[in-house]
Scaffold this active site. Structure first.
Site, PDB file in Angstrom:
ATOM      1  N   ASP A   1      -4.445   8.150  -8.558  1.00  0.00           N
ATOM      2  CA  ASP A   1      -3.656   7.474  -9.599  1.00  0.00           C
ATOM      3  C   ASP A   1      -2.149   6.403  -8.997  1.00  0.00           C
ATOM      4  O   ASP A   1      -1.522   7.094  -8.354  1.00  0.00           O
ATOM      5  CB  ASP A   1      -2.757   8.947 -10.845  1.00  0.00           C
ATOM      6  CG  ASP A   1      -2.509   8.087 -12.348  1.00  0.00           C
ATOM      7  OD1 ASP A   1      -3.315   7.614 -12.436  1.00  0.00           O
ATOM      8  OD2 ASP A   1      -1.602   8.797 -12.566  1.00  0.00           O
TER       9      ASP A   1
ATOM     10  N   HIS B   1      -0.486  -0.547  -2.171  1.00  0.00           N
ATOM     11  CA  HIS B   1       0.062   1.095  -1.530  1.00  0.00           C
ATOM     12  C   HIS B   1      -1.682   1.624  -1.181  1.00  0.00           C
ATOM     13  O   HIS B   1      -1.123   3.328  -1.413  1.00  0.00           O
ATOM     14  CB  HIS B   1       0.225   1.265  -3.740  1.00  0.00           C
ATOM     15  CG  HIS B   1      -0.462   0.244  -3.630  1.00  0.00           C
ATOM     16  ND1 HIS B   1      -0.535  -0.596  -4.251  1.00  0.00           N
ATOM     17  CD2 HIS B   1      -0.722   0.698  -5.663  1.00  0.00           C
ATOM     18  CE1 HIS B   1      -1.253  -1.110  -4.984  1.00  0.00           C
ATOM     19  NE2 HIS B   1      -1.604  -0.569  -5.896  1.00  0.00           N
TER      20      HIS B   1
ATOM     21  N   THR C   1     -13.876   7.347 -10.214  1.00  0.00           N
ATOM     22  CA  THR C   1     -13.329   5.810 -11.168  1.00  0.00           C
ATOM     23  C   THR C   1     -13.742   5.297 -11.616  1.00  0.00           C
ATOM     24  O   THR C   1     -15.321   4.563 -11.201  1.00  0.00           O
ATOM     25  CB  THR C   1     -11.960   5.559  -9.907  1.00  0.00           C
ATOM     26  OG1 THR C   1     -11.398   4.038 -10.749  1.00  0.00           O
ATOM     27  CG2 THR C   1     -13.298   4.104  -8.775  1.00  0.00           C
TER      28      THR C   1
HETATM   29  P1  IMP Z   1      -4.889   4.389 -13.106  1.00  0.00           P
HETATM   30  O1  IMP Z   1      -4.240   4.590 -11.866  1.00  0.00           O
HETATM   31  O2  IMP Z   1      -6.264   3.906 -13.404  1.00  0.00           O
HETATM   32  O3  IMP Z   1      -4.325   5.145 -14.191  1.00  0.00           O
HETATM   33  O4  IMP Z   1      -4.014   2.952 -14.197  1.00  0.00           O
HETATM   34  C1  IMP Z   1      -3.136   2.410 -12.858  1.00  0.00           C
HETATM   35  C2  IMP Z   1      -2.455   1.024 -13.592  1.00  0.00           C
HETATM   36  O5  IMP Z   1      -1.805   0.511 -12.829  1.00  0.00           O
HETATM   37  C3  IMP Z   1      -3.955   0.059 -13.758  1.00  0.00           C
HETATM   38  O6  IMP Z   1      -5.000  -0.061 -14.339  1.00  0.00           O
HETATM   39  C4  IMP Z   1      -3.218  -0.884 -13.102  1.00  0.00           C
HETATM   40  O7  IMP Z   1      -2.306  -1.735 -14.911  1.00  0.00           O
HETATM   41  C5  IMP Z   1      -1.957  -0.715 -12.454  1.00  0.00           C
HETATM   42  N1  IMP Z   1      -1.906  -0.689 -10.965  1.00  0.00           N
HETATM   43  C6  IMP Z   1      -2.000   0.286 -10.286  1.00  0.00           C
HETATM   44  N2  IMP Z   1      -3.135  -0.344  -8.802  1.00  0.00           N
HETATM   45  C7  IMP Z   1      -2.972  -1.082  -8.747  1.00  0.00           C
HETATM   46  C8  IMP Z   1      -3.110  -2.465  -8.415  1.00  0.00           C
HETATM   47  O8  IMP Z   1      -3.870  -2.035  -6.958  1.00  0.00           O
HETATM   48  N3  IMP Z   1      -2.988  -4.018  -8.529  1.00  0.00           N
HETATM   49  C9  IMP Z   1      -2.230  -4.036  -9.960  1.00  0.00           C
HETATM   50  N4  IMP Z   1      -2.170  -3.271 -11.344  1.00  0.00           N
HETATM   51  C10 IMP Z   1      -2.025  -1.726 -10.421  1.00  0.00           C
END
Ligand code: IMP
Length: 198
Positions: A70, A181, A8
């Protein structure tokens, strides 16, 4: 110690994972430390598909055991939106503030009892030899009427945890990891890594 790549580039996610996985018998390394510059198109329609895409792309390039996630926010009254589109909800490159503002505007007029939501995280662990394992975690809460708190990232300031009487952004990273989560998914990922790969 062998290396485990945390795939990440989100510094807030990295901070959480460094604490969550810090006791494992692997040296945790980041894409920047390994000189990796990979753009993975999140073309999947589910968190599972996108987690797999990220983990296998990074494992192929780095030839390291790789963990990617994700994650997203599912709001019940919006039929599970923004879901896998959480990061691009207000358009590519929109700020967390803009994403929260859009979500709050979509929920205008929705009363407290109908604002339930769930954060979901799917972790994929990919081996450079081709094996891939999945595990997940969820955290139930509700979308508050306005942002509160300065910790965390993404939608944390509007994700209210009734059992704590606080938003996710009012918790320290250690407190968030205990109930989030990502914390729950990472607990399962630790078990899997110890059972399968150590
Ligand atoms: P990705 O998993 O990086 O594709 O993006 C997931 C998106 O979901 C992030 O950019 C946040 O906007 C939201 N997200 C995922 N996990 C969290 C968390 O723990 N706190 C707040 N927002 C989250």
């Amino acid at each position: 110690m062998p290396k485990l790549l945390l795939a990440t580039t989100n510094p807030a996610k990295l901070r959480e994972y460094l604490l969550l996985l810090g006791d494992l018998p692997w040296r945790l390394v980041t894409p920047a430390e390994e000189g990796l510059k990979i753009v993975v198109d999140e073309t999947g329609t589910t968190l599972e598909e996108n987690a797999k895409l990220k983990a296998s792309a990074y494992a192929d390039q780095s030839q390291l055991l790789t963990l990617a996630d994700d994650s997203g926010l599912e709001v019940d009254v919006l039929g599970g939106e923004p879901g896998p589109l959480s990061s691009r909800y207000a358009g590519q490159g929109a700020s967390d503030k803009e994403k929260m503002a859009l979500l709050l505007s979509r929920l205008r007029g929705i009363p407290w009892e109908r604002r339930s939501a769930c954060f979901r995280c799917v972790i994929a662990i990919a081996s450079p030899r081709g094996g891939i394992e999945l595990c997940g975690g969820e955290c139930q809460g509700a979308i508050s009427f306005q942002p509160r708190g300065g910790q965390g990232f993404g939608y944390d300031p509007i994700f209210y945890l009734p059992q704590r009487g606080k938003t996710m952004a009012e918790l320290s990273v250690e407190e968030k990891n205990k109930l989030s989560h990502r914390g729950k998914a990472a607990e399962k990922a630790c078990q899997l890594l110890r059972e399968i790969y150590s």
